[in-house]
Design an enzyme around this catalytic site. Sequence first.
Site, PDB file in Angstrom:
ATOM      1  NE  ARG A   1      -4.127  -1.827   1.908  1.00  0.00           N
ATOM      2  CZ  ARG A   1      -4.869  -2.443   2.816  1.00  0.00           C
ATOM      3  NH1 ARG A   1      -4.548  -2.368   4.083  1.00  0.00           N
ATOM      4  NH2 ARG A   1      -5.937  -3.114   2.459  1.00  0.00           N
TER       5      ARG A   1
ATOM      6  CE  LYS B   1     -22.706 -18.603   2.670  1.00  0.00           C
ATOM      7  NZ  LYS B   1     -23.053 -18.037   3.965  1.00  0.00           N
TER       8      LYS B   1
ATOM      9  N   GLY C   1     -13.301  -8.147  -3.016  1.00  0.00           N
ATOM     10  CA  GLY C   1     -13.204  -9.180  -1.989  1.00  0.00           C
ATOM     11  C   GLY C   1     -11.820  -9.796  -1.967  1.00  0.00           C
TER      12      GLY C   1
ATOM     13  N   GLY D   1     -13.129  -4.288  -0.596  1.00  0.00           N
ATOM     14  CA  GLY D   1     -14.497  -3.849  -0.346  1.00  0.00           C
ATOM     15  C   GLY D   1     -14.926  -2.731  -1.282  1.00  0.00           C
TER      16      GLY D   1
HETATM   17  P1  AMP Z   1     -15.737 -15.093  -2.021  1.00  0.00           P
HETATM   18  O1  AMP Z   1     -15.141 -14.426  -0.826  1.00  0.00           O
HETATM   19  O2  AMP Z   1     -17.238 -15.060  -2.069  1.00  0.00           O
HETATM   20  O3  AMP Z   1     -15.091 -14.673  -3.316  1.00  0.00           O
HETATM   21  O4  AMP Z   1     -15.457 -16.646  -1.827  1.00  0.00           O
HETATM   22  C1  AMP Z   1     -14.175 -17.168  -1.795  1.00  0.00           C
HETATM   23  C2  AMP Z   1     -14.256 -18.522  -1.164  1.00  0.00           C
HETATM   24  O5  AMP Z   1     -15.118 -19.384  -1.898  1.00  0.00           O
HETATM   25  C3  AMP Z   1     -12.926 -19.210  -1.128  1.00  0.00           C
HETATM   26  O6  AMP Z   1     -12.496 -19.245   0.199  1.00  0.00           O
HETATM   27  C4  AMP Z   1     -13.213 -20.602  -1.676  1.00  0.00           C
HETATM   28  O7  AMP Z   1     -12.635 -21.616  -0.908  1.00  0.00           O
HETATM   29  C5  AMP Z   1     -14.720 -20.699  -1.636  1.00  0.00           C
HETATM   30  N1  AMP Z   1     -15.238 -21.649  -2.635  1.00  0.00           N
HETATM   31  C6  AMP Z   1     -15.004 -21.653  -3.949  1.00  0.00           C
HETATM   32  N2  AMP Z   1     -15.582 -22.714  -4.530  1.00  0.00           N
HETATM   33  C7  AMP Z   1     -16.200 -23.413  -3.561  1.00  0.00           C
HETATM   34  C8  AMP Z   1     -16.956 -24.620  -3.549  1.00  0.00           C
HETATM   35  N3  AMP Z   1     -17.195 -25.316  -4.659  1.00  0.00           N
HETATM   36  N4  AMP Z   1     -17.424 -25.054  -2.365  1.00  0.00           N
HETATM   37  C9  AMP Z   1     -17.186 -24.338  -1.233  1.00  0.00           C
HETATM   38  N5  AMP Z   1     -16.482 -23.192  -1.191  1.00  0.00           N
HETATM   39  C10 AMP Z   1     -15.980 -22.728  -2.348  1.00  0.00           C
END
Ligand code: AMP
Length: 401
Positions: free
Chosen positions: A42, A203, A359, A382
């Site tokens: 940073r 999610k 993220g 963020g």
């Molecule tokens: P995000 O912060 O929403 O971008 O999510 C990132 C996280 O999603 C990472 O820590 C991954 O381990 C998780 N992830 C990716 N694919 C899967 C999956 N098929 N099942 C469970 N977790 C997942």
Amino acid sequence: MWSHNFFAMTMNQIEFKNKKALVRVDFNVPLDEHFNVTDTTRIVAAKDTISDILEKGGAVILMSHLGRPKGKDDQFSLSHIVDTVSSILGVSVKFIDDCKGEAVENAAAALQPGEVLLLENLRFYEEEEAGDHAFAKALSQLADVYVNDAFGTAHRAHASTAVIAQYFDNKCFGHLMSREIESLNKVMDTPERPLAAILGGAKVSSKITIIENILDKVDDLIIVGGMAYTFIKAQGGSIGNSLVEDDKMELALSIMEQAKEKNTRIHLPVDVITANDFSENATRDVAAIDNIPDGWMGLDIGPKSREILKNVIVNAKTILWNGPAGVFEMEPFAHGTIALGDAVAEATKNGAFSLVGGGDSVAAVKQFGFEHKVSYVSTGGGAMLEMLEGSILPGIAAIND
Ligand code: AMP
């Protein structure tokens, strides 16, 4: 909405000679137990802006937050980073152990062109996060020009990131902020087509606003990671124990429907790497994504999906990437993310513009060494997420208004 950002004031439109510039930077860096800076990213990222002002004959007053102190707390003092900042800038940085009051005003007044003064942690005062007007005004009186280069906090309406701007006639974005905004505009406003977005991660619920915001802008929407299973189950597929949000299945179907109407191509994985446990040492297999046996879960995209999705990506001229294709933290389930990263790198090499951000996406990109093979990696998790969702960030709006 994006064009708001596009006509923003840049540093090239401001006179810095013999002026004092108050620069909001994001020096919220990690420190070890001896208060050494363990990651200088940073600080390095702010160098362009600071050096440019100094070279143009201005003086720089730096202000930042560090951590989440409750009142004055030496652990969070920016005095710990003065030497690191000095060595990165190649200038002996002066430090004052407060950010308001007479001593600060005197130090600012005495500052000469070519000199840099670092103020103490803004969050030692609760007025900072409260967006207090009197606090912002007091800060503003230290300088002639306001420069906001703290993209990492641009989504917060704090005193030093947003409120302060109204007290300056001369204000602009720093180079880092400009690069972030321009990169996003290249994707959202003026993309060369086809424009492909890769959305992964855990999610649907955390990505839904992004999906809705980009659905009619992108040509190809690649949905991978844990999110994909909600879409597959909603269409009647068997997904075993894979991650799913049952209450988002209706939404998934509606997104598929809207995509059809807007002529947006949605690409879901066709096969997956399955595991009998959420663990690095689990027994693994490959299955069709809509035919995962009971007791098994999909933790990465499979070999056929990698080929199909790679093909979409290498044909894109603009690429947005947010979120991994699988559980990349575990080596056996990282290959999908690496394959997509290779495709983004190849497309970029062939002239596509690629933006990675929002993220934790940046962690995956850095871990696999794609950082220098894509066009731009956003520095604000963020803040970039909120921009992808279509929000105009307070820190950006404040400069533009
Ligand atoms: P995000 O912060 O929403 O971008 O999510 C990132 C996280 O999603 C990472 O820590 C991954 O381990 C998780 N992830 C990716 N694919 C899967 C999956 N098929 N099942 C469970 N977790 C997942």
